[in-house]
Design an enzyme around this catalytic site. Structure first.
Site, mmCIF file in Angstrom:
data_model
loop_
_atom_site.group_PDB
_atom_site.id
_atom_site.type_symbol
_atom_site.label_atom_id
_atom_site.label_comp_id
_atom_site.label_asym_id
_atom_site.label_seq_id
_atom_site.Cartn_x
_atom_site.Cartn_y
_atom_site.Cartn_z
ATOM 1 N N ASP A 266 1.134 -1.253 0.251
ATOM 2 C CA ASP A 266 -0.024 -0.121 -0.114
ATOM 3 C C ASP A 266 0.570 1.283 -0.028
ATOM 4 O O ASP A 266 1.029 2.337 -0.973
ATOM 5 C CB ASP A 266 -1.062 -0.029 0.876
ATOM 6 C CG ASP A 266 -0.348 -0.349 2.778
ATOM 7 O OD1 ASP A 266 0.707 0.378 2.495
ATOM 8 O OD2 ASP A 266 -0.878 -0.113 3.771
ATOM 9 N N ASP B 176 6.576 4.389 3.555
ATOM 10 C CA ASP B 176 6.845 4.182 4.348
ATOM 11 C C ASP B 176 9.005 4.846 5.053
ATOM 12 O O ASP B 176 9.085 5.693 3.938
ATOM 13 C CB ASP B 176 6.421 4.912 5.600
ATOM 14 C CG ASP B 176 6.138 5.770 6.668
ATOM 15 O OD1 ASP B 176 6.947 7.437 6.348
ATOM 16 O OD2 ASP B 176 5.850 6.131 8.038
ATOM 17 N N PHE C 170 0.576 11.713 7.269
ATOM 18 C CA PHE C 170 -0.056 9.825 7.598
ATOM 19 C C PHE C 170 -1.331 10.286 6.770
ATOM 20 O O PHE C 170 -1.887 11.160 7.009
ATOM 21 C CB PHE C 170 -0.550 9.911 9.150
ATOM 22 C CG PHE C 170 -0.922 8.655 9.582
ATOM 23 C CD1 PHE C 170 0.571 7.675 9.278
ATOM 24 C CD2 PHE C 170 -2.549 8.057 9.582
ATOM 25 C CE1 PHE C 170 0.074 6.134 9.509
ATOM 26 C CE2 PHE C 170 -2.856 6.449 9.338
ATOM 27 C CZ PHE C 170 -1.164 5.429 9.615
ATOM 28 N N ARG D 185 -11.003 2.472 6.685
ATOM 29 C CA ARG D 185 -10.207 1.381 5.277
ATOM 30 C C ARG D 185 -10.601 1.372 3.816
ATOM 31 O O ARG D 185 -10.679 1.323 3.208
ATOM 32 C CB ARG D 185 -9.680 0.273 5.614
ATOM 33 C CG ARG D 185 -8.827 -0.505 6.562
ATOM 34 C CD ARG D 185 -8.401 -1.459 7.079
ATOM 35 N NE ARG D 185 -8.313 -2.314 8.233
ATOM 36 C CZ ARG D 185 -6.569 -1.746 7.864
ATOM 37 N NH1 ARG D 185 -6.087 -1.606 7.154
ATOM 38 N NH2 ARG D 185 -5.941 -2.664 8.971
HETATM 39 P P1 IMP Z 1 7.188 1.351 6.834
HETATM 40 O O1 IMP Z 1 7.759 -0.118 7.221
HETATM 41 O O2 IMP Z 1 7.627 2.567 7.457
HETATM 42 O O3 IMP Z 1 7.568 1.223 5.191
HETATM 43 O O4 IMP Z 1 5.866 1.410 6.995
HETATM 44 C C1 IMP Z 1 4.765 0.214 7.574
HETATM 45 C C2 IMP Z 1 3.548 0.411 6.957
HETATM 46 O O5 IMP Z 1 2.780 1.127 7.946
HETATM 47 C C3 IMP Z 1 3.061 0.804 5.810
HETATM 48 O O6 IMP Z 1 2.601 -0.800 4.599
HETATM 49 C C4 IMP Z 1 1.340 0.356 6.267
HETATM 50 O O7 IMP Z 1 0.574 -0.738 6.759
HETATM 51 C C5 IMP Z 1 1.492 1.266 7.263
HETATM 52 N N1 IMP Z 1 1.758 2.538 7.682
HETATM 53 C C6 IMP Z 1 3.001 3.834 6.914
HETATM 54 N N2 IMP Z 1 2.500 5.078 7.210
HETATM 55 C C7 IMP Z 1 0.644 4.954 6.514
HETATM 56 C C8 IMP Z 1 0.264 5.753 6.788
HETATM 57 O O8 IMP Z 1 0.281 7.002 5.822
HETATM 58 N N3 IMP Z 1 -1.412 5.821 6.651
HETATM 59 C C9 IMP Z 1 -1.202 4.529 7.216
HETATM 60 N N4 IMP Z 1 -0.910 3.382 7.079
HETATM 61 C C10 IMP Z 1 0.078 3.413 7.208
HETATM 62 MG MG MG Z 2 1.206 -2.257 4.357
#
Ligand code: IMP
Ligand code: MG
Length: 181
Positions: free
Chosen positions: A104, A107, A156, A169
């Site tokens: 999705d 980040d 976010f 969602r």
């Molecule tokens: P990461 O490991 O920081 O890249 O993020 C891991 C997971 O956190 C993503 O796959 C999302 O499921 C969730 N996530 C990160 N940023 C957002 C956001 O802005 N909204 C909702 N879920 C997020």
């Molecule tokens: Mg995710």
């Protein structure tokens, strides 16, 4: 559900439903061109990526499989901590297969970095990533993402599968999350 949940309005729209449809159609064309005849396995990361996957596969007129990986990144609220636990593993043996991870949002990329290492050990024929959204995050790990739907600011976001504490969602668009007053 309380009445305040029902009345809650998310912040600025980052991607409207129409824009999402256009982005997903473009990604579908790119993936179709690259994976025709390769019977890829699309690996979806639950739960945020599920709405995206459902739309993406309807833009793929080529044979493919889908599978799911459920990980928990020990998130609380809006911060992901980096440690990842496998909640439910794939049901497919991916050795020699062309694997495309459908994510999705990228980040920090920590979750994805962990999953890429884990899947690489299983010797897939190829391993690539398709992310609907990529944040312009200063904390981002150096991950190669072959297909990116849209670059977004480091905020976010919720909607179209993405949640804040399991809510929002179901929004058909992607919006900036604002803390209710
Ligand atoms: P990461 O490991 O920081 O890249 O993020 C891991 C997971 O956190 C993503 O796959 C999302 O499921 C969730 N996530 C990160 N940023 C957002 C956001 O802005 N909204 C909702 N879920 C997020
Ligand atoms: Mg995710």
């Amino acid at each position: 559900m309380t009445s305040s949940d029902r009345l809650y309005q998310p912040g600025d729209i980052i991607l409207s439903a129409d824009e999402i449809a256009r982005v997903v159609a473009r990604l579908g064309r790119e993936i179709t061109a690259d994976y025709d005849g390769k019977n890829p396995v699309l690996v979806n990361l639950l739960k945020g990526g599920v709405v995206f996957l459902a739309d993406l596969i309807r833009q793929l007129p080529i044979p493919h499989q889908i599978d799911f990986l459920s990980v928990s990144s020990y998130e609380n609220g809006t911060n992901s901590s980096g440690s990842v636990r496998i909640v439910e593993d794939l049901s497919t043996n991916i050795a020699g297969r062309n694997v495309l991870i459908v994510e999705d949002v990228l980040d920090t990329g920590r979750t994805l970095a962990y999953i890429l290492n884990m899947l690489e050990i299983r010797s897939p024929g190829s391993l690539e990533v398709c992310a609907l959204l990529r944040k312009k995050s200063p904390k981002q790990a150096g991950i190669r993402v072959k297909y990116v739907g849209k670059e977004i600011p480091d905020v976010f976001v919720v909607g179209y599968g993405l949640d804040f504490n399991e809510k929002f969602r179901n929004l058909p668009y992607i919006a900036k999350f604002v803390t209710p007053e």
